[in-house]
Write a protein that holds these residues in place. Sequence first.
Motif, mmCIF file in Angstrom:
data_model
loop_
_atom_site.group_PDB
_atom_site.id
_atom_site.type_symbol
_atom_site.label_atom_id
_atom_site.label_comp_id
_atom_site.label_asym_id
_atom_site.label_seq_id
_atom_site.Cartn_x
_atom_site.Cartn_y
_atom_site.Cartn_z
ATOM 1 N N TYR A 1 1.983 7.571 -7.697
ATOM 2 C CA TYR A 1 2.175 6.381 -6.694
ATOM 3 C C TYR A 1 2.139 5.245 -7.724
ATOM 4 O O TYR A 1 1.410 4.790 -8.485
ATOM 5 C CB TYR A 1 0.729 6.103 -6.241
ATOM 6 C CG TYR A 1 0.215 7.531 -5.467
ATOM 7 C CD1 TYR A 1 0.728 7.661 -3.908
ATOM 8 C CD2 TYR A 1 -0.587 8.327 -5.896
ATOM 9 C CE1 TYR A 1 -0.024 8.927 -3.359
ATOM 10 C CE2 TYR A 1 -1.133 9.372 -5.205
ATOM 11 C CZ TYR A 1 -0.590 9.718 -4.030
ATOM 12 O OH TYR A 1 -1.211 10.858 -3.390
ATOM 13 N N LYS B 1 -2.696 4.178 -7.820
ATOM 14 C CA LYS B 1 -3.665 5.183 -7.004
ATOM 15 C C LYS B 1 -3.639 6.268 -8.027
ATOM 16 O O LYS B 1 -2.628 6.656 -8.688
ATOM 17 C CB LYS B 1 -3.152 5.566 -5.870
ATOM 18 C CG LYS B 1 -4.050 6.447 -4.965
ATOM 19 C CD LYS B 1 -3.728 6.589 -3.668
ATOM 20 C CE LYS B 1 -4.650 7.193 -2.946
ATOM 21 N NZ LYS B 1 -5.011 8.839 -3.178
ATOM 22 N N ASP B 2 -4.980 6.988 -8.215
ATOM 23 C CA ASP B 2 -4.789 8.362 -8.869
ATOM 24 C C ASP B 2 -4.021 9.367 -8.549
ATOM 25 O O ASP B 2 -3.676 9.347 -7.281
ATOM 26 C CB ASP B 2 -6.417 8.963 -8.778
ATOM 27 C CG ASP B 2 -7.420 8.076 -9.349
ATOM 28 O OD1 ASP B 2 -7.085 7.390 -10.370
ATOM 29 O OD2 ASP B 2 -8.590 8.364 -9.158
ATOM 30 N N GLN C 1 0.899 9.131 2.590
ATOM 31 C CA GLN C 1 0.318 7.820 2.038
ATOM 32 C C GLN C 1 1.256 6.749 2.314
ATOM 33 O O GLN C 1 2.079 6.343 1.351
ATOM 34 C CB GLN C 1 -0.222 7.968 0.492
ATOM 35 C CG GLN C 1 -0.967 6.721 0.006
ATOM 36 C CD GLN C 1 -2.328 6.784 0.236
ATOM 37 O OE1 GLN C 1 -3.029 7.932 0.105
ATOM 38 N NE2 GLN C 1 -2.764 5.690 0.656
ATOM 39 N N ILE D 1 -0.736 1.283 0.299
ATOM 40 C CA ILE D 1 -2.113 1.451 -0.871
ATOM 41 C C ILE D 1 -2.445 -0.167 -0.795
ATOM 42 O O ILE D 1 -1.634 -0.853 -1.066
ATOM 43 C CB ILE D 1 -1.741 1.873 -2.049
ATOM 44 C CG1 ILE D 1 -1.037 3.560 -1.824
ATOM 45 C CG2 ILE D 1 -2.740 1.727 -3.248
ATOM 46 C CD1 ILE D 1 -0.507 3.896 -3.333
ATOM 47 N N ASP E 1 -10.847 -3.332 -8.247
ATOM 48 C CA ASP E 1 -10.245 -2.234 -8.166
ATOM 49 C C ASP E 1 -9.670 -1.618 -9.639
ATOM 50 O O ASP E 1 -9.068 -2.195 -10.418
ATOM 51 C CB ASP E 1 -9.366 -1.768 -7.182
ATOM 52 C CG ASP E 1 -9.838 -1.774 -5.631
ATOM 53 O OD1 ASP E 1 -11.063 -2.040 -5.624
ATOM 54 O OD2 ASP E 1 -8.918 -2.045 -4.484
ATOM 55 N N TYR F 1 -7.176 -0.058 -10.577
ATOM 56 C CA TYR F 1 -5.747 -0.212 -10.796
ATOM 57 C C TYR F 1 -5.306 -1.773 -10.603
ATOM 58 O O TYR F 1 -3.966 -1.866 -10.718
ATOM 59 C CB TYR F 1 -4.829 0.693 -10.128
ATOM 60 C CG TYR F 1 -5.023 2.170 -10.619
ATOM 61 C CD1 TYR F 1 -4.683 2.652 -11.809
ATOM 62 C CD2 TYR F 1 -5.554 3.116 -9.668
ATOM 63 C CE1 TYR F 1 -4.741 3.803 -12.230
ATOM 64 C CE2 TYR F 1 -5.747 4.236 -10.245
ATOM 65 C CZ TYR F 1 -5.363 4.623 -11.426
ATOM 66 O OH TYR F 1 -5.584 6.003 -11.926
#
Length: 324
Positions: free
Chosen positions: A161, A172-173, A231, A234, A240, A242
Amino acid sequence: MPIILRRFFFYLVYNRETASYKLHYIDVNGSTKSNGFTANDGTELTNHGISNVSGYVGESSDPTKLNLWNFTDDGYVLVDASGNVKGADGNVDISKLGKQEFIEGMGDNNDHDQYVYLKHAVEEITPETSDSDIPKDPSNPTKPSVDKNTLSKTFTHTIYYKANTTDGATLKDATTQKVTFEGSIYIDKVTPKTTTPITIKVNGEDIQVATTNPGQIIWDKSSQTMEAVDQPTITLNSGDRYTTSDSMIDTWKLVSGKADAIDLTPSSSNPKDVQLVYEKEVQPGGDTGDEPGDQPSGKPSDNPGNEPSGQPGNKGSKTPGKSD
């Protein structure tokens, strides 16, 4: 003159008649028969047969003194035998092997020889099979006959992502998907090559035996699916993982890339990884995240001169009915 009496003894010597028979082991692997074999249906294993089981007529041979071959240790399985190694029910009775009454004229022909018919047993090899339990390749004794690595196939697929471009900042992971197929294959315990086994009945029971057909890997599943990833947005908040700067705080919207479902079979190629690219979501009233109407300090108004006429500060405006 004295009379001398002498006693004479006469011995009658009988030559007891002997008889003999032979014991044959016949490898019938590859024969299409499952019973009713004859010696012509296979190859005699002369290294293990007994060419002269002999004794006196009227007595019986003792199998415990014959050092009979334990063929199962060498990968063979009993599939049939001659009638003199069978019970009254017609089933093979291996306890009769090497145990037979000698009768007159037994050695004159082969009618009383005992025949044991053997096929090759099989062994299933799986990814969990110990290396020490896999027979060596007869053409290369340093290598196993089956490479266990060919019995397991794992496919991985990673979805990333990214912000703005495919090599942009991570939002995001990553999502990593993995599916594994596990297989098995049979080997002939005598040769020991791969084989496609068949099932036959011996004494009313099903047993598997080898054939001359090469083996094929049998997979635990014919296909598997990596699920689609949906998704569309985001959202990054302060603190957070990231959110590396305040400029990252926002809702990011997917603008390119797709993570559709992927159907896989054991023969598939590994799917390519996917980069999903996101951009900041456009806020109402502008293309930035600023509140509508807010102007940064020192920036000229986007609408100069549009204030209502006659308002203070509007130099050059005229009030109706008055001269300069």
